[in-house]
Design an enzyme around this catalytic site. Structure first.
Site, PDB file in Angstrom:
ATOM      1  N   VAL A 191      44.090  35.683  34.197  1.00 21.77           N
ATOM      2  CA  VAL A 191      45.207  35.849  33.270  1.00 21.77           C
ATOM      3  C   VAL A 191      45.493  37.492  33.639  1.00 21.77           C
ATOM      4  O   VAL A 191      46.835  37.676  33.535  1.00 21.77           O
ATOM      5  CB  VAL A 191      44.768  35.607  31.868  1.00 21.77           C
ATOM      6  CG1 VAL A 191      45.603  36.268  30.997  1.00 21.77           C
ATOM      7  CG2 VAL A 191      44.519  33.960  31.821  1.00 21.77           C
ATOM      8  N   GLU A 192      44.642  38.286  33.780  1.00 21.04           N
ATOM      9  CA  GLU A 192      44.938  39.770  33.468  1.00 21.04           C
ATOM     10  C   GLU A 192      45.714  40.289  35.106  1.00 21.04           C
ATOM     11  O   GLU A 192      46.844  40.865  34.822  1.00 21.04           O
ATOM     12  CB  GLU A 192      43.528  40.639  33.557  1.00 21.04           C
ATOM     13  CG  GLU A 192      42.942  40.653  32.244  1.00 21.04           C
ATOM     14  CD  GLU A 192      43.760  41.354  31.205  1.00 21.04           C
ATOM     15  OE1 GLU A 192      44.537  42.210  31.586  1.00 21.04           O
ATOM     16  OE2 GLU A 192      43.568  41.086  30.063  1.00 21.04           O
TER      17      GLU A 192
END
Length: 399
Positions: A191-192
């Site tokens: 996600v990051e």
């Protein structure tokens, strides 16, 4: 904090800017994973454990040239006067005085550092400090569908499986040392930064300086991050001008802010230095963050879907900070998809606004642990669902 001295020119050229001291590792814990059943399905009565493996150490990932930090001498930045975008700013002068007094920084060094700073207008725009004001966000049907579509793609799931395969040694090492299931470490990094595909183009120094001075609403937070950033780069003899990251000043594969780097980053590959632009140290540091700051419990799940008889839910506060007894939730007509594998404590009530209904979930303390990384329900749920999708795809291949 015990500092690790940079040993040689070779180690600096190989390692990038996210290095810090080596932390003492926690003792091993048993690892338990929890399948996520669909609403209405019967929950399995036996949890699965990760099989012991002794893989060979994987090859270290190649670090892009733009992420490396050359040998740096603080003498290179000495200046007798303060220039740059904020050369005449009284708040920056006060900050410099504070760093000289509190941490014995050389004033001429700080003058040199901040004389290089250019105002980061893009960071200000992102935080709605500069430029045209953004309209207030309103809750609309389908907002969760739109959010999750950014992350739960076949491409990202495939990359997640590849990341797990390539870094299986370090993921399982983290699982056994910290008690954090590999899929959640992979989910965070996915996600990051899309598994390191994009770690940011902003100068961390420019972003933090700009936000600490101009973003009045969060000036205390960003001033603290700038302070930690200068301490970090001095401890590791890094050039503070060279590190690239997000518009908020986070950097590395797992996008740690400077204070989190100093508090939670670990040397997971035992290289002698911490480098959050390498996969091994990013993996270990995420796990350590979950345990130390999030108080991760390896024996309970993160969240569970529940059935609810109405299309839309109103009447109670929702979000990761809420806390209700399970009996109270059941009295409102909610039926969880399983018994949470024996967890009987309070749960948070999570509402995901979909196009045709509100999807309701119960969150455990591990849901809150992920929220310590980013305090948004949608973020935590994206990490959870991406983690579970990658886990299912990974074990399908392993079979």
């Amino acid at each position: 904090m015990r500092y690790i001295k940079i040993l040689s020119l070779i180690s600096i050229l190989v390692l990038s800017s996210g290095c810090l001291k080596r932390e003492q590792q926690p003792t091993s814990q048993p690892i338990v994973t929890y399948p996520t059943p669909t609403v209405g399905s019967s929950a399995p009565t036996v949890v699965t454990t990760y099989p012991p493996v002794t893989p060979t150490t994987p090859t270290a990932p190649i670090i892009e040239e733009s992420l490396t930090t050359p040998v740096f001498s603080m003498d290179e930045l000495y200046s007798h006067q303060l220039g740059g975008s904020y050369g005449r700013n009284a708040k920056l002068q006060q900050f410099i005085n504070s760093m000289v007094t509190k941490y014995n920084f050389n004033r001429n060094y700080l003058y040199g550092v901040f004389s290089s700073v250019q105002r980061d207008t893009k960071s200000l725009v992102k935080y709605n400090v500069y430029g045209k004001p953004k309209a207030a966000k309103l809750s609309t049907p389908g907002e969760w569908d739109k959010y999750r579509s950014q992350f739960l793609t076949q491409s990202r799931i495939k990359k997640g499986v590849e990341f797990w395969i390539q870094n299986r040694y370090y993921l399982e090492k983290a699982a056994h040392q910290y008690g954090v299931a590999p899929e959640y470490i992979v989910g965070i990094i996915g996600v990051e930064t899309n598994f390191g595909g994009y770690t940011g183009e902003h100068s961390v120094l420019n972003a933090l300086t700009t936000l600490s001075i101009e973003y009045k609403k969060r000036a205390t937070f960003f001033t603290n991050q700038l302070e930690n950033y200068l301490l970090l780069t001095r401890e590791q003899q890094l050039d503070p001008r060279s590190i690239k990251g997000s518009y908020a000043g986070a950097f590395g594969l797992a996008q740690f802010m400077p204070d989190s780097v100093r508090d939670y980053a670990v040397d997971h590959d035992d290289s002698g230095q911490i480098n959050l632009f390498t996969r091994a140290d990013a993996i270990g540091s995420v796990a350590n963050f979950f345990v130390q700051k999030g108080k991760w419990n390896p024996r309970i799940p993160v969240t569970i879907p529940t059935s609810y008889r109405k299309a839309r839910f109103t009447g109670l506060s929702t979000g990761y900070k809420t806390s209700y007894t399970q009996s109270h939730m059941r009295s409102l007509g909610m039926t969880p998809a399983s018994n949470l594998y024996g967890y009987t404590g309070n749960v948070s009530l999570i509402k995901l606004n979909r196009y045709n209904k509100d999807e309701m979930w119960w969150g455990t303390p591990n849901f809150y642990a992920i929220a310590r990384y980013n305090p948004r329900d949608h973020y935590v749920m994206a990490v959870h669902q991406l983690a579970q999708a990658i886990r299912m795809a990974y074990w399908k291949i392993r079979r």
